[in-house]
Structures are given as C-alpha cells and as structure tokens.
Write a protein that holds these residues in place. Structure first.
Motif, short mmCIF file in Angstrom:
data_model
loop_
_atom_site.label_atom_id
_atom_site.label_comp_id
_atom_site.label_asym_id
_atom_site.label_seq_id
_atom_site.Cartn_x
_atom_site.Cartn_y
_atom_site.Cartn_z
N GLY A 186 36.00 39.60 35.62
CA GLY A 186 37.16 38.91 36.17
C GLY A 186 38.44 39.69 35.99
O GLY A 186 39.37 39.59 36.81
N LEU A 208 34.39 32.70 39.95
CA LEU A 208 33.97 34.10 39.87
C LEU A 208 32.91 34.44 40.91
O LEU A 208 32.76 35.62 41.27
CB LEU A 208 33.46 34.40 38.46
N TYR A 233 35.10 35.33 43.76
CA TYR A 233 35.69 36.63 43.43
C TYR A 233 34.65 37.74 43.62
O TYR A 233 34.97 38.82 44.16
CB TYR A 233 36.17 36.60 41.98
N ARG A 291 39.45 43.14 45.98
CA ARG A 291 39.61 42.59 44.65
C ARG A 291 40.72 41.54 44.68
O ARG A 291 41.89 41.87 44.78
CB ARG A 291 39.97 43.70 43.66
N TRP A 292 40.31 40.27 44.62
CA TRP A 292 41.28 39.17 44.63
C TRP A 292 41.68 38.91 43.18
O TRP A 292 41.09 38.06 42.48
CB TRP A 292 40.66 37.95 45.29
N THR A 293 42.67 39.66 42.73
CA THR A 293 43.03 39.75 41.32
C THR A 293 43.31 38.40 40.67
O THR A 293 42.81 38.09 39.58
CB THR A 293 44.25 40.67 41.13
N LEU A 321 42.38 35.43 41.49
CA LEU A 321 41.15 34.64 41.38
C LEU A 321 40.30 35.14 40.20
O LEU A 321 39.74 34.34 39.44
CB LEU A 321 40.35 34.74 42.69
N GLY A 322 40.25 36.45 40.05
CA GLY A 322 39.48 37.02 38.94
C GLY A 322 40.06 36.65 37.59
O GLY A 322 39.32 36.33 36.66
#
Length: 290
Positions: free
Chosen positions: A25, A90, A93, A103-105, A107-108
């Motif tokens: 994540g 996750l 993500y 990379r959906w930062t 959300l991670g």
C-alpha cells in the motif's frame, strides 16, 4: 490457555499477509504488472487464509457474520471491519497496478492504514482481557504490530528495513516475555480473590470444584514447564529474528532469502504457541492450578 492450532495459524499468517499488504500500500516494492500480481497474490493468500482459519475455533462458524454488528463494543467486530476494508481497498489499488500500470497513491495509503488497523484490532482482542494478565499490557499490540511490519518487509524484499525491524521486533518479543512473567504476580489476583473468601481468612485449595473436566479447564488452564518454555523461547527468538538478520547481512542470495523467510515464519509460529500456552487465566486459581 490451550493453544488452538487454528488461532496460532491465524495470528501468524494473517499478520504476515497484512504486513505485506501494508508495504504494498505504501508502494514498496514499486512493482506493476505481473510482479505486482505475484506480490498481491502472496499477501492475500496469507491474509485471507489466516482469517478463514480463525473461524475453525468458533463453536458456530455460521454465526461469524453477526460479529460485524458489534463494532461499537467488540474488538473482534472492529477487526472484521478493518480486514474487509483493507482487503477491498487494496484490491482496487492492486487492480490499478496490475492492469493499468497506475499507482493510486491515496488509495494505497488508506489501505495500508487499514491493514495495520487489522493487526492492531487483532492484538486488542487479547490485550483487553484483564483476566489474562500476561496479555493485558501495551506490549501485546506492540508485539503483534512489530512482527507484522517486520515480516511484511521481509516478504517485500526490503532487506535494510527488514534487518532493523526484525531486531526491533525481537527486542519487543523479549520484553513481552520478561514483563509477562511478572504480570500475574503484579495483578493482585489470588485464591482469595478468585473465591471471594478472603474476608474470613486465607483460603487454600482442599479439593477441586468437581471431579471431571469442563470447558474452562480445557480452554483456559494449560500448564507448561518453565524449562520447556525457556527452550522454546530461545528457539523462537533465534528463528524469528537472529537467524534471518544474520542471513540478510550476508551477500544477497535468493536461496538465503527464502531460508530467512521460512525461519522467521517458524519462529513466529513458536512464539505464538507460547503466547497462548503461557497465558494464565485467573480462573485457574479457582481450580487450584496456580
């Protein structure tokens, strides 16, 4: 406490799985495509497999879903919600990493927090129990979290982080044992408080309350010899922390990395067995078991 295999498996492997999900994540390692798919598959197999195994210890596994309704008062319910949110967030993500190379930062990061939240809520199921003094201390969640993050770093291939975190988790584990050994004595519980007969004198056990066994004795009273426990502690700390750190300090080799992971898992399993086997429930006083 009686060490149930399902709970030992659950607390070990779900901790490793959510620890790896925490690092993923955060974007560590920075993988996409098939590599990301492989890492997420390992993490989900460990996390979900561990969670499923925990239901085997329930008297009525079919009622497990009802636990989700008690989130205001139950750490078990909070654990369930954190686990579901972590796994769902996750998963989305991971889809971005695997299929869209994106990379959906945010959300991670949210998913990583819920992954750690799952491990924390798991630990609080035990740490809240005043009837088990060995568990009822801040070191219990510190122990669960440190091992989860360290194990996750090891699985994520973060050698530098793993070395430092394994050392920290080993020290916390040792402190947990040392403080835990004193916890029952410091709790103030004795036969007088267990029987509520202290006001008429100093009670002593004459005969057990009944001639046969019962649920309390099967689940909450388990005696392990001190010498046996000390040997297992040495084995556990050597496998979970010392050996992996030594192997990671050597020139990198994939075989050594695999051995380090397997040693760590074996050490955590041994430590988890001790976590339950050494836990002394105050009900044992009533049965003259202490």
């Amino acid at each position: 406490m009686h060490p149930a295999p399902s709970v030992i498996f659950f607390s070990t492997f779900s901790g490793l799985g959510f620890g790896l999900l925490f690092w993923l994540g955060l974007g560590i390692p920075g993988v996409t495509g098939f590599s990301a798919f492989a890492f997420f598959t390992i993490a989900y197999l460990l996390a979900v497999g561990g969670l499923i195994s925990s239901t085997f210890h329930l008297g009525h596994p079919e009622r497990a879903l009802k636990a989700f309704t008690q989130w205001r008062s139950s750490w078990l319910s909070r654990e369930g919600w954190c686990a579901v949110l972590a796994l769902v967030i996750l998963a989305v993500y991971g889809i971005g990493l695997v299929f869209f190379d994106s990379r959906w930062t945010l959300l991670g990061l949210i998913g990583a927090l819920f992954a750690l939240g799952t491990v924390f809520t798991t630990s609080m199921i035990y740490a809240q129990l005043k009837t088990v003094p060995r568990w009822n201390m801040p070191l219990t969640p510190a122990n669960f979290l440190s091992l989860s993050i360290a194990g996750g770093a090891l699985l994520a291939g973060q050698v530098t982080w793993a070395i430092g975190l394994l050392i920290v988790s080993g020290l916390i584990q040792a402190a947990t044992w040392v403080m835990g050994d004193k916890a029952f004595g410091n709790s103030g519980s004795d036969l007088a408080s267990a029987t509520q007969l202290g006001h008429i004198g100093t009670p002593r056990a004459f005969e057990p309350p009944h001639t046969g066994t019962n649920y309390l004795l099967r689940e909450f009273v388990h005696v392990i010899g001190r010498k046996h426990a000390q040997k297992l502690r040495l084995i556990a700390i050597s496998l979970m922390a010392v050996l992996p750190v030594v192997l990671l300090l050597l020139p990198f080799n994939h075989l050594l990395a695999v051995v380090a992971v397997l040693a760590h898992v074996a050490g955590v399993l041994a430590a988890r067995w001790l976590f339950f086997a050494e836990a002394e429930h105050v009900v044992g006083l009533y049965y003259g078991k202490r």
